[in-house]
Scaffold this active site. Structure first.
Site, PDB file in Angstrom:
ATOM      1  N   ASP A  71       0.394  -0.927  -0.087  1.00 25.64           N
ATOM      2  CA  ASP A  71      -0.172   0.154   0.228  1.00 25.64           C
ATOM      3  C   ASP A  71       1.009   0.761   0.222  1.00 25.64           C
ATOM      4  O   ASP A  71       1.885   0.954   0.255  1.00 25.64           O
ATOM      5  CB  ASP A  71      -0.697  -0.094   1.080  1.00 25.64           C
ATOM      6  CG  ASP A  71      -0.494  -0.272   2.306  1.00 25.64           C
ATOM      7  OD1 ASP A  71       1.301  -0.108   2.961  1.00 25.64           O
ATOM      8  OD2 ASP A  71      -0.645  -1.259   3.562  1.00 25.64           O
ATOM      9  N   ASP A  73       1.380   5.183   1.667  1.00 23.66           N
ATOM     10  CA  ASP A  73       1.795   5.861   2.773  1.00 23.66           C
ATOM     11  C   ASP A  73       1.804   7.132   2.255  1.00 23.66           C
ATOM     12  O   ASP A  73       2.770   6.935   1.817  1.00 23.66           O
ATOM     13  CB  ASP A  73       1.773   5.134   3.925  1.00 23.66           C
ATOM     14  CG  ASP A  73       1.586   3.837   4.466  1.00 23.66           C
ATOM     15  OD1 ASP A  73       0.388   3.504   4.286  1.00 23.66           O
ATOM     16  OD2 ASP A  73       1.860   3.264   4.935  1.00 23.66           O
ATOM     17  N   ASP A 150      10.603   3.032  13.004  1.00 25.23           N
ATOM     18  CA  ASP A 150      11.575   1.300  13.521  1.00 25.23           C
ATOM     19  C   ASP A 150      13.116   1.591  12.762  1.00 25.23           C
ATOM     20  O   ASP A 150      13.859   1.530  13.246  1.00 25.23           O
ATOM     21  CB  ASP A 150      10.154   0.894  12.980  1.00 25.23           C
ATOM     22  CG  ASP A 150       9.892   0.104  11.901  1.00 25.23           C
ATOM     23  OD1 ASP A 150       9.984   0.636  10.659  1.00 25.23           O
ATOM     24  OD2 ASP A 150       9.045  -1.176  12.110  1.00 25.23           O
TER      25      ASP A 150
HETATM   26  P1  ATP Z   1       4.865  -3.467   4.687  1.00 23.80           P
HETATM   27  O1  ATP Z   1       3.604  -2.988   4.672  1.00 23.80           O
HETATM   28  O2  ATP Z   1       5.692  -4.029   3.477  1.00 23.80           O
HETATM   29  O3  ATP Z   1       4.184  -4.675   5.223  1.00 23.80           O
HETATM   30  P2  ATP Z   1       5.566  -0.958   5.937  1.00 23.80           P
HETATM   31  O4  ATP Z   1       6.838  -0.991   6.394  1.00 23.80           O
HETATM   32  O5  ATP Z   1       4.733   0.065   5.542  1.00 23.80           O
HETATM   33  O6  ATP Z   1       5.333  -2.642   5.228  1.00 23.80           O
HETATM   34  P3  ATP Z   1       2.890  -0.651   7.641  1.00 23.80           P
HETATM   35  O7  ATP Z   1       3.653  -1.337   9.289  1.00 23.80           O
HETATM   36  O8  ATP Z   1       2.226  -0.837   6.937  1.00 23.80           O
HETATM   37  O9  ATP Z   1       5.019  -1.564   7.207  1.00 23.80           O
HETATM   38  O10 ATP Z   1       4.211   0.558   8.706  1.00 23.80           O
HETATM   39  C1  ATP Z   1       4.242   1.824   7.704  1.00 23.80           C
HETATM   40  C2  ATP Z   1       5.426   2.375   7.839  1.00 23.80           C
HETATM   41  O11 ATP Z   1       5.008   3.048  10.084  1.00 23.80           O
HETATM   42  C3  ATP Z   1       6.265   1.763   8.771  1.00 23.80           C
HETATM   43  O12 ATP Z   1       7.382   1.500   7.369  1.00 23.80           O
HETATM   44  C4  ATP Z   1       7.375   2.295   9.148  1.00 23.80           C
HETATM   45  O13 ATP Z   1       8.139   3.339   9.070  1.00 23.80           O
HETATM   46  C5  ATP Z   1       6.201   3.411  10.898  1.00 23.80           C
HETATM   47  N1  ATP Z   1       5.811   2.002  11.494  1.00 23.80           N
HETATM   48  C6  ATP Z   1       4.953   0.356  11.545  1.00 23.80           C
HETATM   49  N2  ATP Z   1       5.128   0.451  12.454  1.00 23.80           N
HETATM   50  C7  ATP Z   1       5.781   0.968  13.522  1.00 23.80           C
HETATM   51  C8  ATP Z   1       6.297   0.472  14.542  1.00 23.80           C
HETATM   52  N3  ATP Z   1       5.648  -0.211  16.006  1.00 23.80           N
HETATM   53  N4  ATP Z   1       7.286   1.352  14.870  1.00 23.80           N
HETATM   54  C9  ATP Z   1       8.157   2.787  14.900  1.00 23.80           C
HETATM   55  N5  ATP Z   1       7.747   3.118  13.243  1.00 23.80           N
HETATM   56  C10 ATP Z   1       6.442   2.067  12.769  1.00 23.80           C
HETATM   57 MG    MG Z   2       2.501  -0.233   4.958  1.00 21.98          MG
END
Ligand code: ATP
Ligand code: MG
Length: 442
Positions: A71, A73, A150
């Protein structure tokens, strides 16, 4: 002030001070072509209204790696209300931290206002005595927004104004080195949110990155912190771990980093149970690789199979008839697991049915063969039986028997049924005597 002093006394370093590096368009591979049209509309809409607009997080990381993002963001300096006013089809969601969902047709883009680090003096962000974030509700600058993310590779911001990437934590170099590294002091970051330990495992496996040794090192002794995380959140995280297409590697990492017993407290990790669990992980990965759906119930059924059998044997030895013992054992083991990862009602039921079908498939009542075959749970239960058989469990070769039976014509089915009856008749005189009753386990 007092909190910062306490933190320093407890030896926790302050949040990192980040240094911005701008990677201009001609030095990176992220092209607008690969950004969804909905995300582009949001980025341009915000920019035209005079706000800053960046694509951020997993989508930037995945696009730089040539992967298809799940997705898109967007991060901005506009408040949720301001975002809401720009896009007709949008709504504000969330209470802990308010976000805006902007809808274009079937696609939703999540827009978040820059968020400040929890260690802010306004008092709106807070951690508890173990360092876990309990409130995280302050708007901030883009730099503060980057600090609270993170991993370095998750803190890259694609700037729609000039197509550059704003890198605050060295994530661009880490993508090139294929290294997963937390921003800041690893132990502090895990204490703030223990789920980051699971995210570390998932991203390392999914992206095929090396987990930075300094980020891997504290995990074994912090693993138990996961027991303070909401069981609903842990269920979701486990789901993501199993479904990311690298469950086999993830299982090894969870074992080596001592996370497995925290996630599945009643798992009996012996050679036999781990053989079945690994076989399940392999078959899950294979299904995902060819685009088939997976059922988390199946994985849980394998993970807890040894426990439910042990419990069932205990209850049976203490006098419960076979099937009630299975039912009680399933209920007990699932209840225990739900205290850690809240199983949905649907998943719980599916696990029970897979388990409770095992004795019925293994020692079938010949009058029920067709009923079993047409049961909606047959497929999952049969696949499970086959995996058990392939993992060396004694199943009387009934996995192979059912494989043949379900594809046989009626003539062959009748013949196979007769053979089963004969086999049962010869086996009956040697049937094991029931052991004397012992006291019921508590
Ligand atoms: P994917 O959606 O492919 O699993 P993503 O990196 O987009 O990976 P998400 O869970 O959608 O992960 O979160 C979006 C963003 O928010 C992350 O890339 C990170 O920058 C931040 N984020 C999410 N969860 C955390 C957390 N527990 N602590 C700190 N930052 C976070
Ligand atoms: Mg994501």
């Amino acid at each position: 002030m007092l909190k910062r002093l306490m933190q320093r006394l407890r030896g926790q370093p302050r949040p990192p001070k980040l240094k911005l590096q701008i990677i201009p368009r001609d030095r990176h591979s992220l092209s607008r072509q690969h950004i969804s049209s909905a995300a582009k509309k949001v980025l341009y809409g915000l920019q035209e209204a005079g706000f800053q607009a960046y694509l951020v997080g997993g989508s930037v990381r995945d696009l730089l790696l040539g992967l298809q993002p799940k997705d898109f963001d967007v991060a901005t300096n506009a408040t949720p209300e301001e975002v809401r006013n720009i896009f007709r089809s949008s709504r504000i969601i969330g209470r802990r931290f308010r976000l805006v969902h902007v809808m274009f047709g079937r696609e939703t883009v999540e827009v978040a206002t820059f968020r400040a680090h929890h260690q802010d003096d306004t008092g709106q962000g807070a951690t508890n005595a173990t360092g876990m974030i309990v409130r995280d509700n302050v708007y901030g600058s883009i730099e503060q927004d980057a600090e609270r993310r993170d991993f370095t590779v998750n803190a890259l911001y694609y700037h729609i104004a000039d197509f550059s990437i704003h890198d605050f934590a060295g994530g661009f170099a880490d993508i090139e080195r294929r290294t997963l590294r937390l921003i800041g002091h690893p132990e502090t970051r895990y204490r703030e949110d223990p789920v980051r330990m699971l995210r570390a495992v998932r991203f390392a496996a999914k992206l095929q990155f090396t987990l930075d040794p300094a980020c891997a090192e504290p995990i074994p002794h912090l693993a138990t912190l996961l027991s303070s995380v909401s069981p609903h959140r842990l269920f979701d995280e486990v789901q993501k771990l199993l479904a990311c297409g690298h469950a086999t590697q993830i299982l090894d990492m969870l074992e080596n980093l001592r996370l497995l017993p925290v996630l599945f407290p009643s798992l009996h990790a012996n050679d036999a149970s781990m053989t079945l669990i690994r076989a399940t992980a392999r078959s899950t990965d294979e299904r995902i690789a060819v685009g088939k759906s997976i059922n988390p119930a199946f994985f849980y059924a394998a993970l807890l199979w040894q426990s439910v059998q042990d419990r069932q044997c205990q209850l049976h030895d203490h006098g419960s008839p076979v099937m009630p013992a299975w039912q009680q054992a399933s209920q007990y083991v699932l209840q225990k697991q739900s205290e850690r990862t809240a199983l949905t009602k649907f998943t719980g039921m599916a696990i029970r049915e897979i388990w409770e079908m095992q004795p019925r498939l293994q020692v079938p009542d010949v009058r029920q063969l067709d009923g079993l075959l047409s049961s909606p749970r047959f497929r999952a239960a049969f696949d499970f039986l086959v995996l058990r058989e392939a993992s060396g469990e004694k199943t009387g070769h009934m996995g192979a028997w059912w494989e043949r039976y379900q594809h046989a014509d009626p003539g062959l089915q009748a013949e196979m049924t007769r053979a089963l009856v004969d086999q049962k008749a010869t086996a009956t005189p040697n049937r094991r005597k029931r052991r004397p009753r012992k006291r019921k386990p508590t």
